[in-house]
Enzyme design. Structure first.
Site, PDB file in Angstrom:
ATOM      1  N   ALA A 104     -32.274 116.556 112.360  1.00  0.00           N
ATOM      2  CA  ALA A 104     -31.881 117.113 113.660  1.00  0.00           C
ATOM      3  C   ALA A 104     -32.543 118.472 113.852  1.00  0.00           C
ATOM      4  O   ALA A 104     -32.897 119.144 112.881  1.00  0.00           O
ATOM      5  CB  ALA A 104     -30.364 117.261 113.699  1.00  0.00           C
ATOM      6  N   GLY A 128     -31.017 113.955 109.507  1.00  0.00           N
ATOM      7  CA  GLY A 128     -31.058 112.987 110.607  1.00  0.00           C
ATOM      8  C   GLY A 128     -32.258 112.063 110.509  1.00  0.00           C
ATOM      9  O   GLY A 128     -32.217 110.935 111.010  1.00  0.00           O
ATOM     10  N   GLU A 137     -31.165 109.443 108.370  1.00  0.00           N
ATOM     11  CA  GLU A 137     -30.178 108.648 109.122  1.00  0.00           C
ATOM     12  C   GLU A 137     -30.891 107.670 110.064  1.00  0.00           C
ATOM     13  O   GLU A 137     -30.486 106.508 110.184  1.00  0.00           O
ATOM     14  CB  GLU A 137     -29.216 109.573 109.880  1.00  0.00           C
ATOM     15  CG  GLU A 137     -28.140 110.131 108.933  1.00  0.00           C
ATOM     16  CD  GLU A 137     -27.357 111.294 109.501  1.00  0.00           C
ATOM     17  OE1 GLU A 137     -27.943 112.111 110.231  1.00  0.00           O
ATOM     18  OE2 GLU A 137     -26.157 111.394 109.188  1.00  0.00           O
ATOM     19  N   GLU A 182     -28.225 118.564 104.674  1.00  0.00           N
ATOM     20  CA  GLU A 182     -27.283 119.179 105.626  1.00  0.00           C
ATOM     21  C   GLU A 182     -26.332 120.172 104.956  1.00  0.00           C
ATOM     22  O   GLU A 182     -26.000 121.212 105.511  1.00  0.00           O
ATOM     23  CB  GLU A 182     -26.448 118.092 106.324  1.00  0.00           C
ATOM     24  CG  GLU A 182     -27.191 117.341 107.403  1.00  0.00           C
ATOM     25  CD  GLU A 182     -27.941 116.134 106.885  1.00  0.00           C
ATOM     26  OE1 GLU A 182     -28.245 116.077 105.674  1.00  0.00           O
ATOM     27  OE2 GLU A 182     -28.223 115.236 107.693  1.00  0.00           O
TER      28      GLU A 182
HETATM   29  C1  LIG Z   1     -21.686 116.833 116.634  1.00  0.00           C
HETATM   30  C2  LIG Z   1     -23.145 116.912 116.464  1.00  0.00           C
HETATM   31  C3  LIG Z   1     -23.643 115.796 115.596  1.00  0.00           C
HETATM   32  C4  LIG Z   1     -25.036 116.013 115.182  1.00  0.00           C
HETATM   33  C5  LIG Z   1     -25.346 115.124 114.025  1.00  0.00           C
HETATM   34  C6  LIG Z   1     -26.628 115.503 113.425  1.00  0.00           C
HETATM   35  C7  LIG Z   1     -26.731 115.006 112.017  1.00  0.00           C
HETATM   36  C8  LIG Z   1     -28.004 115.440 111.399  1.00  0.00           C
HETATM   37  C9  LIG Z   1     -28.104 116.664 110.924  1.00  0.00           C
HETATM   38  C10 LIG Z   1     -29.403 117.165 110.429  1.00  0.00           C
HETATM   39  O1  LIG Z   1     -30.393 116.469 110.341  1.00  0.00           O
HETATM   40  S1  LIG Z   1     -29.445 118.784 110.013  1.00  0.00           S
HETATM   41  C11 LIG Z   1     -31.109 119.053 109.506  1.00  0.00           C
HETATM   42  C12 LIG Z   1     -31.374 118.506 108.166  1.00  0.00           C
HETATM   43  N1  LIG Z   1     -32.706 118.815 107.767  1.00  0.00           N
HETATM   44  C13 LIG Z   1     -33.027 119.915 107.123  1.00  0.00           C
HETATM   45  O2  LIG Z   1     -32.201 120.718 106.789  1.00  0.00           O
HETATM   46  C14 LIG Z   1     -34.491 120.080 106.816  1.00  0.00           C
HETATM   47  C15 LIG Z   1     -34.887 121.494 106.990  1.00  0.00           C
HETATM   48  N2  LIG Z   1     -36.315 121.681 106.829  1.00  0.00           N
HETATM   49  C16 LIG Z   1     -36.907 121.755 105.621  1.00  0.00           C
HETATM   50  O3  LIG Z   1     -36.335 121.561 104.600  1.00  0.00           O
HETATM   51  C17 LIG Z   1     -38.358 122.110 105.627  1.00  0.00           C
HETATM   52  O4  LIG Z   1     -38.625 122.769 106.824  1.00  0.00           O
HETATM   53  C18 LIG Z   1     -39.314 120.908 105.491  1.00  0.00           C
HETATM   54  C19 LIG Z   1     -39.007 119.848 106.531  1.00  0.00           C
HETATM   55  C20 LIG Z   1     -39.206 120.312 104.082  1.00  0.00           C
HETATM   56  C21 LIG Z   1     -40.780 121.396 105.738  1.00  0.00           C
HETATM   57  O5  LIG Z   1     -41.044 122.474 104.851  1.00  0.00           O
HETATM   58  P1  LIG Z   1     -42.357 123.364 105.082  1.00  0.00           P
HETATM   59  O6  LIG Z   1     -42.334 124.369 103.997  1.00  0.00           O
HETATM   60  O7  LIG Z   1     -43.524 122.510 105.254  1.00  0.00           O
HETATM   61  O8  LIG Z   1     -42.160 124.079 106.482  1.00  0.00           O
HETATM   62  P2  LIG Z   1     -41.106 125.171 106.921  1.00  0.00           P
HETATM   63  O9  LIG Z   1     -41.771 126.485 106.956  1.00  0.00           O
HETATM   64  O10 LIG Z   1     -39.846 125.050 106.190  1.00  0.00           O
HETATM   65  O11 LIG Z   1     -40.815 124.711 108.432  1.00  0.00           O
HETATM   66  C22 LIG Z   1     -41.825 124.750 109.427  1.00  0.00           C
HETATM   67  C23 LIG Z   1     -41.182 125.134 110.748  1.00  0.00           C
HETATM   68  O12 LIG Z   1     -40.277 124.118 111.138  1.00  0.00           O
HETATM   69  C24 LIG Z   1     -38.976 124.644 111.342  1.00  0.00           C
HETATM   70  N3  LIG Z   1     -38.005 123.604 110.960  1.00  0.00           N
HETATM   71  C25 LIG Z   1     -37.994 122.894 109.827  1.00  0.00           C
HETATM   72  N4  LIG Z   1     -37.012 121.990 109.848  1.00  0.00           N
HETATM   73  C26 LIG Z   1     -36.390 122.146 111.057  1.00  0.00           C
HETATM   74  C27 LIG Z   1     -35.301 121.482 111.676  1.00  0.00           C
HETATM   75  N5  LIG Z   1     -34.647 120.453 111.081  1.00  0.00           N
HETATM   76  N6  LIG Z   1     -34.918 121.897 112.872  1.00  0.00           N
HETATM   77  C28 LIG Z   1     -35.572 122.910 113.514  1.00  0.00           C
HETATM   78  N7  LIG Z   1     -36.625 123.572 112.973  1.00  0.00           N
HETATM   79  C29 LIG Z   1     -37.027 123.176 111.768  1.00  0.00           C
HETATM   80  C30 LIG Z   1     -38.940 125.873 110.435  1.00  0.00           C
HETATM   81  O13 LIG Z   1     -37.953 126.776 110.875  1.00  0.00           O
HETATM   82  C31 LIG Z   1     -40.336 126.393 110.613  1.00  0.00           C
HETATM   83  O14 LIG Z   1     -40.407 127.007 111.877  1.00  0.00           O
HETATM   84  P3  LIG Z   1     -40.547 128.554 111.993  1.00  0.00           P
HETATM   85  O15 LIG Z   1     -39.239 129.094 111.489  1.00  0.00           O
HETATM   86  O16 LIG Z   1     -41.697 128.907 111.107  1.00  0.00           O
HETATM   87  O17 LIG Z   1     -40.760 128.830 113.422  1.00  0.00           O
END
Ligand SMILES: CCCCCCC/C=C/C(=O)SCCNC(=O)CCNC(=O)[C@H](O)C(C)(C)COP(=O)(O)OP(=O)(O)OC[C@H]1O[C@@H](n2cnc3c(N)ncnc32)[C@H](O)[C@@H]1OP(=O)(O)O
Length: 723
Positions: free
Chosen positions: A60, A101, A104, A124
């Site tokens: 997400a 997500g 998921e 998460e």
């Molecule tokens: C009632 C509401 C119900 C909603 C249900 C929803 C259920 C689902 C929930 C979720 O999915 S929560 C999210 C779970 N995922 C994560 O936590 C993954 C987080 N990201 C990472 O671990 C890493 O970013 C990566 C994907 C492994 C990539 O690593 P890498 O080192 O290549 O890049 P980064 O520098 O970390 O990231 C680049 C850039 O992207 C932004 N970013 C990464 N993931 C997300 C995300 N999930 N959402 C928004 N933005 C994301 C990160 O912040 C970087 O951006 P900048 O900060 O540099 O601008």
């Protein structure tokens, strides 16, 4: 945001939302539209969901959570239901990562295949929530309860091979993932889909659920002390075995909503972005990560084979960067080389490295007893003990010995970089690289620029930090930089509390309950009371006075010397078996409160004529944290740190401030700056002999507003730009 491609009889839905294919609103819309379109097309027999770029999907879009009530339809679960109810088989083709997500989405599909190098996980919990799009209800149906509880509550990622072993994947692919997905799709066309819909099948080991839950709960409470989300994760997986699918899913939604609105998740989401923002450095002149190229670093030197030097050398060789380790004394050099080899052996034992990888690291490490050997290296890190004159001598010598392009870095933890740089004719190439002990474990690197450090030098050490896997923060030089300068106020208040009524264990306990991994006195025993003593002596010497256990004030500033009394007794901490606590030699991990220390403290108070009284926990927290917070605002005011997030990252990674409380600046923002300012003023009046209580001007300005100013705007009030 989702490309729709027809390839023979297949519809390919390619998620195209760089950089990490997060499931933003338009991606969710694109997936629903794509599935519907493919189902309406008689030519299409199967559907493949794939990610464009380097990753399948990162989950997400975390930024949408800050306004959770405004998350637009279709929400992820309805996207998932459209996928699961598709009349044509849907195959997810995973490369890179499928996280949260993203995983998921894959679990809503009828089949999942992945590249050998792919990794899947539910991270998460690391942002204080749970996999709330039916992840906690679907995963146990594939992997069983115990595995699902562990994977979801830990947030760990697993590789494709393990995911296959635990039933999460149907195939691990060695070839091109899209081509393999197309072949796979052709084989499953026409097969019944109902048994592939996870909402229609049962959790196999449901009868065991309570026993599995109790074991997992005990582990989670110990491992993630103080954190709420891991416990909610377990409860939600338990529901998957105790309730109907729909009821468990509804309950999961209730739990995620509660978590998302809670303080811990807000802080953890803040921490996620704060950590990433640290690498986006910027100098006041406008030079930044976006417009400054780093120089190439292919060889390095490290000066000093003590604890810090050896640890730094390990960080470099582990990243494949050759090191010449210089130590004047051949015996010390040999000891340093042995220490490095021992540290790497430890990594091999823990399976973090293979024996072959260790051998490769040792191949690129050379020892030397003279600085002359550094004539050709690209960068040198000096890690001798904290003495300005000694460091200036070394830098003057390096300036003569090293090629003109070599960058000269100091691992000083407190000293002014400008004073070190002025010993050379290349102040533009002098910079601080402050590692935290033990350097090979602690993830923080505090890079320090001086008034003459060039942007290229800054860019190079910031890039070096990234290469060696550190969370790297850039700060401006001043005494103690951001980390030690602000942490010193925290430590000073902890010592004053000893003089006013507390014992070390009282303070440690309160701060550990707040969430610090270890209280300040346990940390002091670990790092060595002698180390603190030596630093205090150096500071006193530099300020031109003699510090003894009788000293109470210097220039009117209150000083506590209880720790120095312990030093004089030879109680240096864990290394001598006694410090603020005593230690059983067979269990050095368990500090035991010591009545001898209580006697020392009581004696000290009696000698100094200090009255003792009972101090409530709230005062312990306020005194230690607000003193630090006030100093943090000064650091921001002086632009020693560019943004509050940088300070919080330093506290999280340097001083184990609980990530789920954000950091001192985030904590202050949550308490409310008006309240923080009032308490700082209160303690300033009560303790006028501690300059760290003089209220920061920036804090005063921000607190004087009728509405709370969001953290993102604090910077605008620096230098009187806003009043
Ligand atoms: C009632 C509401 C119900 C909603 C249900 C929803 C259920 C689902 C929930 C979720 O999915 S929560 C999210 C779970 N995922 C994560 O936590 C993954 C987080 N990201 C990472 O671990 C890493 O970013 C990566 C994907 C492994 C990539 O690593 P890498 O080192 O290549 O890049 P980064 O520098 O970390 O990231 C680049 C850039 O992207 C932004 N970013 C990464 N993931 C997300 C995300 N999930 N959402 C928004 N933005 C994301 C990160 O912040 C970087 O951006 P900048 O900060 O540099 O601008």
């Amino acid at each position: 945001m989702v490309d729709y491609i027809i390839d023979q009889n297949l519809a390919i839905l390619a998620v195209n939302n760089p950089p990490v294919n997060a499931l933003s609103h338009h991606v969710r819309e694109g997936l629903v539209e794509g599935i519907k379109k493919a189902n309406a097309n008689d030519q299409v027999t199967a559907i493949v969901i794939i990610g464009k770029g380097k990753i399948f999907c990162s989950g997400a879009d975390i930024r949408e959570f800050s306004n959770h009530a405004a998350i637009k339809d279709p929400v992820l679960t309805s996207v998932g239901h459209t996928i699961e109810n598709s009349g044509k088989p849907v195959i997810s083709a995973i490369h890179g990562n499928a996280l949260g997500g993203g995983l998921e989405v894959a679990l809503f599909c009828h089949y999942r295949i992945a590249s050998e190098s792919a990794r899947v996980g539910f991270p998460e919990v690391l942002i204080g929530i749970l996999p709330g799009a039916e992840g906690t209800v679907r995963l146990p149906r594939l992997s069983g309860l115990s595995f699902a509880m562990d994977m979801i509550a830990s947030g760990k990622q697993i590789n494709a091979k393990d995911a296959f072993k635990h039933g999460i994947l149907d195939k691990v692919c060695t070839g091109n993932i899209l081509e393999e997905a197309k072949d796979f799709a052709k084989k499953v066309i026409g097969q019944p889909l109902d048994s592939r819909r996870l909402s229609r099948i049962n959790v196999e080991d449901a009868s065991n659920v309570d026993a599995v839950f109790e074991v997992a709960l005990a582990q989670v409470k110990k491992k993630y002390k103080g954190q709420i989300a891991p416990i909610y994760c377990l409860k939600s997986v338990r529901n998957s075995a105790k309730m109907s699918f729909d009821k468990a899913a509804a309950e999961e939604r209730r739990l995620i909503t509660e978590l998302m609105l809670g303080y811990q998740s807000i802080a953890l989401r803040y921490s996620f972005f704060a950590e990433r923002s640290a690498s986006k450095w910027r100098l006041p002149c406008g030079a930044s990560v976006n417009n400054t190229k780093p120089s190439k670093i292919e060889s390095t030197g490290v000066i000093g084979a003590g604890t810090m030097g050896s640890g730094i050398a390990v960080c470099l060789i582990r990243a494949g960067i050759p090191v010449i380790l210089v130590e004047k004394d051949p015996k010390m050099l040999e000891k340093g080389m042995e220490t490095i080899s021992g540290i790497l052996d430890g990594s091999v034992k823990l399976k973090r490295m293979t024996p072959g990888q260790k051998a490769k690291c040792m191949e690129i490490l050379k020892g030397a007893t003279s600085l002359d050997k550094l004539s050709n290296v690209d960068l040198v890190i000096e890690a001798v003990y904290e003495n300005l004159e000694l460091k200036r001598q070394i830098f003057a010598q390096l300036d003569k010995v090293c090629k003109p392009s070599t960058l000269l870095c100091s691992n000083t933890s407190t000293l002014d970089i400008d004073k070190i740089a002025s010993a050379t004719n290349r102040p533009d190439k002098v910079v601080g690289t402050h590692f935290f002990a033990p350097a090979f474990i602690m993830r923080l690197l505090e890079n320090v620029y001086g008034s003459k450090t060039s942007p290229t030098t800054v860019a190079t050490v910031m890039e070096l930090g990234r290469r060696i896997g550190k969370v790297t923060v850039l700060v401006k030089t001043c005494y103690g930089f951001v980390g030690n300068r602000t942490h010193q106020c925290f430590g000073a208040e902890a010592s004053f509390l000893l003089e006013e009524g507390c014992l070390p264990q009282d303070i440690d306990q309160v701060l550990e309950e707040f969430g610090m991994a270890m209280g300040p006195f346990k940390v002091s025993d670990l790092s060595g009371i002698d180390v603190g003593w030596r630093i205090r002596q150096e500071v006193a010497k530099a300020a031109g006075f003699k510090l003894t256990t009788e000293t109470r004030y210097h220039n009117g500033e209150r000083i506590s010397t209880v720790g120095d009394s312990l030093f004089e007794m030879g109680r240096y901490g864990i290394k001598t078996g006694k410090g603020w606590y005593k230690y059983d030699p067979t269990n050095l991990r368990k500090p035991v409160p010591d009545s001898d220390v209580a006697d020392v403290i009581l004696d000290h108070c009696a000698k100094m004529g200090l009255q003792r009284c009972k101090i409530p926990p709230q005062e312990i927290i306020e005194r230690c944290l607000f003193a630090a917070v006030n100093e943090c605002f000064r650091v921001l005011e002086e632009r020693v740190a560019e943004k509050p997030e940088d300070i919080d990252v330093i506290w999280q990674y340097g001083f184990s401030f609980p990530r789920y409380a954000g950091g001192p600046m985030f904590y202050a923002s949550q308490v409310g700056l008006k309240r923080v300012y009032e308490r700082v003023c209160f303690y300033h009046e009560k303790f006028p002999y501690s300059s760290h209580w003089i209220p920061s001007d920036l804090l005063r300005k921000l607190a004087s507003h009728s509405v709370e100013i969001p953290m993102s705007q604090w910077k605008e009030f620096v230098n009187g730009s806003k009043l």
